[in-house]
Structures are given as C-alpha cells and as structure tokens.
Write a protein that holds these residues in place. Sequence first.
Motif, mmCIF file in Angstrom:
data_model
loop_
_atom_site.group_PDB
_atom_site.id
_atom_site.type_symbol
_atom_site.label_atom_id
_atom_site.label_comp_id
_atom_site.label_asym_id
_atom_site.label_seq_id
_atom_site.Cartn_x
_atom_site.Cartn_y
_atom_site.Cartn_z
ATOM 1 N N SER A 1 30.741 -38.258 17.289
ATOM 2 C CA SER A 1 29.764 -37.355 17.905
ATOM 3 C C SER A 1 29.105 -36.557 16.791
ATOM 4 O O SER A 1 29.683 -36.365 15.718
ATOM 5 N N HIS A 2 27.900 -36.084 17.048
ATOM 6 C CA HIS A 2 27.257 -35.218 16.061
ATOM 7 C C HIS A 2 26.443 -34.150 16.772
ATOM 8 O O HIS A 2 26.105 -34.273 17.940
ATOM 9 N N GLN A 3 26.183 -33.096 16.017
ATOM 10 C CA GLN A 3 25.477 -31.928 16.541
ATOM 11 C C GLN A 3 24.404 -31.516 15.542
ATOM 12 O O GLN A 3 24.659 -30.734 14.624
ATOM 13 N N PRO A 4 23.187 -32.068 15.668
ATOM 14 C CA PRO A 4 22.106 -31.609 14.790
ATOM 15 C C PRO A 4 21.874 -30.120 15.013
ATOM 16 O O PRO A 4 21.760 -29.664 16.151
ATOM 17 N N ASN A 5 21.846 -29.366 13.916
ATOM 18 C CA ASN A 5 21.730 -27.918 14.120
ATOM 19 C C ASN A 5 20.850 -27.198 13.114
ATOM 20 O O ASN A 5 20.579 -26.034 13.290
ATOM 21 N N ARG A 6 20.419 -27.874 12.066
ATOM 22 C CA ARG A 6 19.571 -27.160 11.102
ATOM 23 C C ARG A 6 18.517 -28.109 10.558
ATOM 24 O O ARG A 6 18.829 -29.218 10.124
ATOM 25 N N ARG A 7 17.281 -27.647 10.576
ATOM 26 C CA ARG A 7 16.213 -28.380 9.901
ATOM 27 C C ARG A 7 15.872 -27.650 8.622
ATOM 28 O O ARG A 7 15.692 -26.436 8.612
ATOM 29 N N VAL A 8 15.802 -28.401 7.517
ATOM 30 C CA VAL A 8 15.480 -27.836 6.209
ATOM 31 C C VAL A 8 14.063 -28.282 5.877
ATOM 32 O O VAL A 8 13.837 -29.367 5.346
ATOM 33 N N GLY A 9 13.078 -27.454 6.236
ATOM 34 C CA GLY A 9 11.692 -27.839 6.050
ATOM 35 C C GLY A 9 11.352 -29.018 6.954
ATOM 36 O O GLY A 9 11.934 -29.219 8.022
ATOM 37 N N ARG A 10 10.404 -29.841 6.524
ATOM 38 C CA ARG A 10 9.961 -30.988 7.319
ATOM 39 C C ARG A 10 10.701 -32.267 6.954
ATOM 40 O O ARG A 10 10.550 -33.286 7.616
ATOM 41 N N PHE A 11 11.518 -32.224 5.903
ATOM 42 C CA PHE A 11 12.021 -33.470 5.346
ATOM 43 C C PHE A 11 13.517 -33.684 5.505
ATOM 44 O O PHE A 11 14.012 -34.774 5.242
ATOM 45 N N ALA A 12 14.257 -32.672 5.881
ATOM 46 C CA ALA A 12 15.718 -32.790 5.924
ATOM 47 C C ALA A 12 16.261 -32.116 7.165
ATOM 48 O O ALA A 12 15.681 -31.174 7.700
ATOM 49 N N SER A 13 17.391 -32.617 7.617
ATOM 50 C CA SER A 13 18.077 -32.039 8.756
ATOM 51 C C SER A 13 19.565 -32.111 8.500
ATOM 52 O O SER A 13 20.025 -32.876 7.654
ATOM 53 N N SER A 14 20.334 -31.295 9.199
ATOM 54 C CA SER A 14 21.764 -31.216 8.955
ATOM 55 C C SER A 14 22.505 -31.157 10.283
ATOM 56 O O SER A 14 21.978 -30.666 11.281
ATOM 57 N N ALA A 15 23.745 -31.668 10.291
ATOM 58 C CA ALA A 15 24.516 -31.713 11.527
ATOM 59 C C ALA A 15 25.995 -31.534 11.236
ATOM 60 O O ALA A 15 26.475 -31.835 10.143
ATOM 61 N N ASN A 16 26.709 -31.028 12.239
ATOM 62 C CA ASN A 16 28.161 -31.166 12.274
ATOM 63 C C ASN A 16 28.478 -32.526 12.872
ATOM 64 O O ASN A 16 27.742 -33.025 13.728
ATOM 65 N N GLY A 17 29.590 -33.116 12.439
ATOM 66 C CA GLY A 17 29.960 -34.421 12.960
ATOM 67 C C GLY A 17 31.449 -34.507 13.222
ATOM 68 O O GLY A 17 32.249 -33.755 12.642
ATOM 69 N N LEU A 18 31.826 -35.418 14.101
ATOM 70 C CA LEU A 18 33.230 -35.659 14.426
ATOM 71 C C LEU A 18 33.461 -37.157 14.492
ATOM 72 O O LEU A 18 32.726 -37.879 15.177
ATOM 73 N N LEU A 19 34.482 -37.622 13.782
ATOM 74 C CA LEU A 19 34.931 -39.010 13.851
ATOM 75 C C LEU A 19 36.360 -38.991 14.390
ATOM 76 O O LEU A 19 37.166 -38.161 13.970
ATOM 77 N N SER A 20 36.691 -39.926 15.277
ATOM 78 C CA SER A 20 38.037 -39.913 15.851
ATOM 79 C C SER A 20 38.508 -41.319 16.201
ATOM 80 O O SER A 20 37.725 -42.151 16.667
ATOM 81 N N ARG A 21 39.797 -41.549 15.995
ATOM 82 C CA ARG A 21 40.426 -42.793 16.437
ATOM 83 C C ARG A 21 40.965 -42.654 17.861
ATOM 84 O O ARG A 21 41.363 -43.640 18.469
ATOM 85 N N ILE A 22 40.996 -41.419 18.354
ATOM 86 C CA ILE A 22 41.459 -41.135 19.711
ATOM 87 C C ILE A 22 40.243 -40.783 20.549
ATOM 88 O O ILE A 22 39.376 -40.025 20.120
ATOM 89 N N GLU A 23 40.179 -41.331 21.753
ATOM 90 C CA GLU A 23 39.029 -41.042 22.608
ATOM 91 C C GLU A 23 39.093 -39.616 23.140
ATOM 92 O O GLU A 23 40.066 -39.243 23.804
ATOM 93 N N PRO A 24 38.097 -38.793 22.848
ATOM 94 C CA PRO A 24 38.094 -37.436 23.418
ATOM 95 C C PRO A 24 37.745 -37.480 24.900
ATOM 96 O O PRO A 24 36.954 -38.315 25.341
ATOM 97 N N ARG A 25 38.337 -36.561 25.673
ATOM 98 C CA ARG A 25 37.996 -36.455 27.089
ATOM 99 C C ARG A 25 36.638 -35.794 27.279
ATOM 100 O O ARG A 25 35.930 -36.065 28.244
#
Length: 253
Positions: free
Chosen positions: A88-112
Amino acid sequence: MEPTRRLRLLSANIQAGSSTRGYHDYVARSWSHVLPAGNKRGSLDAIAQLAGMHDIVGLNESDPGSLRSGFTNQTHYLAQRAGFDYWSHQPNRRVGRFASSANGLLSRIEPREVVDHPLPGRIAGRGVLLARFGDGDDALTVAVAHLSLGAASRAAQLGFIAELLHGQRNAVLMGDFNCPLDRPEMQVLFRRTRLQPPGGVVPTFPSWRPQRAIDHILVGDGLRASNLRALPAALSDHLALSLELEVPEQALR
C-alpha cells in the motif's frame, strides 16, 4: 504460554532512490531529486534485496510515480522485486511540479484494513499510513509516518497519532520522526499510548556518518522487540532500521 510468531520489521527512508554520500551532494546532486537521471533503479534493487529479508516494511520518501522516478511507483516496484504479495502507499507530498513523495507499506501478511490519514501541521502534506492485521482490540496495528521538521507541527502530528493508537497494546509506529526520542513533543506519545521507549537508540542520520537517532520503530507493551540495528538503505541519506518482533498469534487472527 501464549503462542507467538516472530516477524522481522524494517523501516527505511529511501530518498526516492537518490544517492547522497555527503552534505555536498545536497547541492551538487540536487538535480537527482527532480530528474529521473542517476542509477535510481539500481538503488531500488539494492533496497528490494534488503526489504526481502523482512516480513513487514515501512517506507518513507518512496516516489509514487513522478518525473524524478521515471513515473515508476517505487513502492509497487519494491513489492514486486522483493516478492511481497501485499503493498500500500500514501502519496502525501508534492515537491514542485516534478517530484512526489509517499509513505509505503510492504507485507507478507495480508492486512485486514489499511487506512491513510493526513497529519496536521503548519504546511500540509504529511501523513500516516495505518494497517491492521487482525480483528478486535488486540490486533497487530502498524503505522508508518514521516513527521515534520518543525517541533510545533510534530507535536500536533504526534498528538493525532496518539489518538489513533490509544490503548492498543499490539501497536507499532515506525518511520522518519525527524527528531530524537528525548524531544519534549515525543512525551505525548508515551503518555497517551502503550508504545514503549526502546532500550537503546541507534543513530541513522546522516547515513555516511550516523550521529542522530531520528528514525524509530516503537512497539506497544504487548509485543517483544529484539535485535534493533541500523542497515544501509542503498545510498539514501538515512540508514534503515531493522528489528525482530514477537507477536501474539491472536493479534494476527
């Protein structure tokens, strides 16, 4: 004795795959933060190799698909390269017109359930990504956050997160806090939640000469953590944090 499951967790600020090997690179290589040039793909492959040795991974500054990443969703790319079924990811910051940033989660277990929350602050654009892996009050809850540079904004953000995690003994909060644990604004978190200060601190920044412990993995009093250590996240300016976690089996059901 209550049966438990051992999980390996990783928290990494990956700086969108950019390379920073000294303070001079913030100026000399500033172009890499807005343009797709540079060996970002090679850096991501190295991060994927590290992530693949873990069960749950929290990411900060993962580009969700802007010009600087060649329009690659880096969280998805890392999930595929490291063999994670769930991401899963959460885009949360745009850096000008050319870049963006996100929090992300990787998991081997399925989240509810996975929910993203915007965080308060003087400048909008920070967030916390929250995943729940079981049912009920004792479910394992993992929150990934990237906090602000300013103390007043951090205090508001930590107060918000404390409300989300209040009373949860099997909670984990990890990410780039942009501050050490002894800052006054951190105390609201320990007063209002069951998260515990770690037994020791591990410097993570800057990666080439770690002096500041500003990345953290905090766990609730229903969990047992061990083997906390810092590991290189390719050529990011932050080291990653890895730990082993003993989780009650019922927290994953």
